[in-house]
Write an enzyme that holds these catalytic residues in place. Sequence first.
Site, PDB file in Angstrom:
ATOM      1  N   ARG A 177      38.452  45.992  46.833  1.00  0.00           N
ATOM      2  CA  ARG A 177      38.532  44.532  46.831  1.00  0.00           C
ATOM      3  C   ARG A 177      37.352  43.914  47.579  1.00  0.00           C
ATOM      4  O   ARG A 177      36.838  42.872  47.187  1.00  0.00           O
ATOM      5  CB  ARG A 177      39.851  44.052  47.447  1.00  0.00           C
ATOM      6  CG  ARG A 177      41.062  44.402  46.612  1.00  0.00           C
ATOM      7  CD  ARG A 177      41.053  43.606  45.295  1.00  0.00           C
ATOM      8  NE  ARG A 177      42.253  43.877  44.549  1.00  0.00           N
ATOM      9  CZ  ARG A 177      42.291  44.515  43.385  1.00  0.00           C
ATOM     10  NH1 ARG A 177      41.196  44.941  42.830  1.00  0.00           N
ATOM     11  NH2 ARG A 177      43.430  44.705  42.770  1.00  0.00           N
ATOM     12  N   GLU A 232      34.607  44.027  45.249  1.00  0.00           N
ATOM     13  CA  GLU A 232      34.842  43.001  44.237  1.00  0.00           C
ATOM     14  C   GLU A 232      34.441  41.623  44.758  1.00  0.00           C
ATOM     15  O   GLU A 232      33.834  40.823  44.032  1.00  0.00           O
ATOM     16  CB  GLU A 232      36.313  43.012  43.834  1.00  0.00           C
ATOM     17  CG  GLU A 232      36.665  42.015  42.758  1.00  0.00           C
ATOM     18  CD  GLU A 232      38.143  42.064  42.379  1.00  0.00           C
ATOM     19  OE1 GLU A 232      38.414  41.898  41.189  1.00  0.00           O
ATOM     20  OE2 GLU A 232      38.996  42.259  43.280  1.00  0.00           O
ATOM     21  N   SER A 287      20.616  40.040  58.201  1.00  0.00           N
ATOM     22  CA  SER A 287      20.507  41.344  58.838  1.00  0.00           C
ATOM     23  C   SER A 287      21.858  42.049  58.857  1.00  0.00           C
ATOM     24  O   SER A 287      22.894  41.423  59.066  1.00  0.00           O
ATOM     25  CB  SER A 287      20.017  41.187  60.279  1.00  0.00           C
ATOM     26  OG  SER A 287      20.026  42.445  60.941  1.00  0.00           O
TER      27      SER A 287
END
Length: 159
Positions: free
Chosen positions: A94, A97, A120
């Site tokens: 997830r 995703e 960074s």
Amino acid sequence: MTSMNNAEYLTRLKYADEFEKLRADKKKKGFTFKELAEKLGVSKMWIASVFDGQQYVPEEYAKKLTALLDLPADSLAFLTEHPYKGNTDPILYRLHEVIDTYGPAIKAIIHEEGGNAIMSAIDFGLDVDVITDDAGNHRVIIKMDGKLLPYAKKGTYPW
């Protein structure tokens, strides 16, 4: 303790011996995955993936499987732990995703508000909280705080 990487979770090193014994017990009893599935009331694909360490098994199914294979009580309790699945754990999937979905928008906003720069991952902070909102839903709050790093302009353009 060194944490495991995804590959180690996928091969279920923590329970490698237990899974090997589970497969041997199935073979010894002569069950097919289809037969086990029918007796447990589950799909054959699901039970086959259990034997590969890719499924969380509710306690009642672990107990039924223990009985079917004539194993000591709680010998399959390890199946009731949530495994890493596929090529990554569901939570990690997830997160990937989220980055796949919102990454281009995050990049666009960083460039729009911060100029020609990146975030960074070295000068970086991360925090996670689980809260309850006003509607009583549990919400995950993830805060990433990375230093804005402008691209270097050394050499001849385009660098």
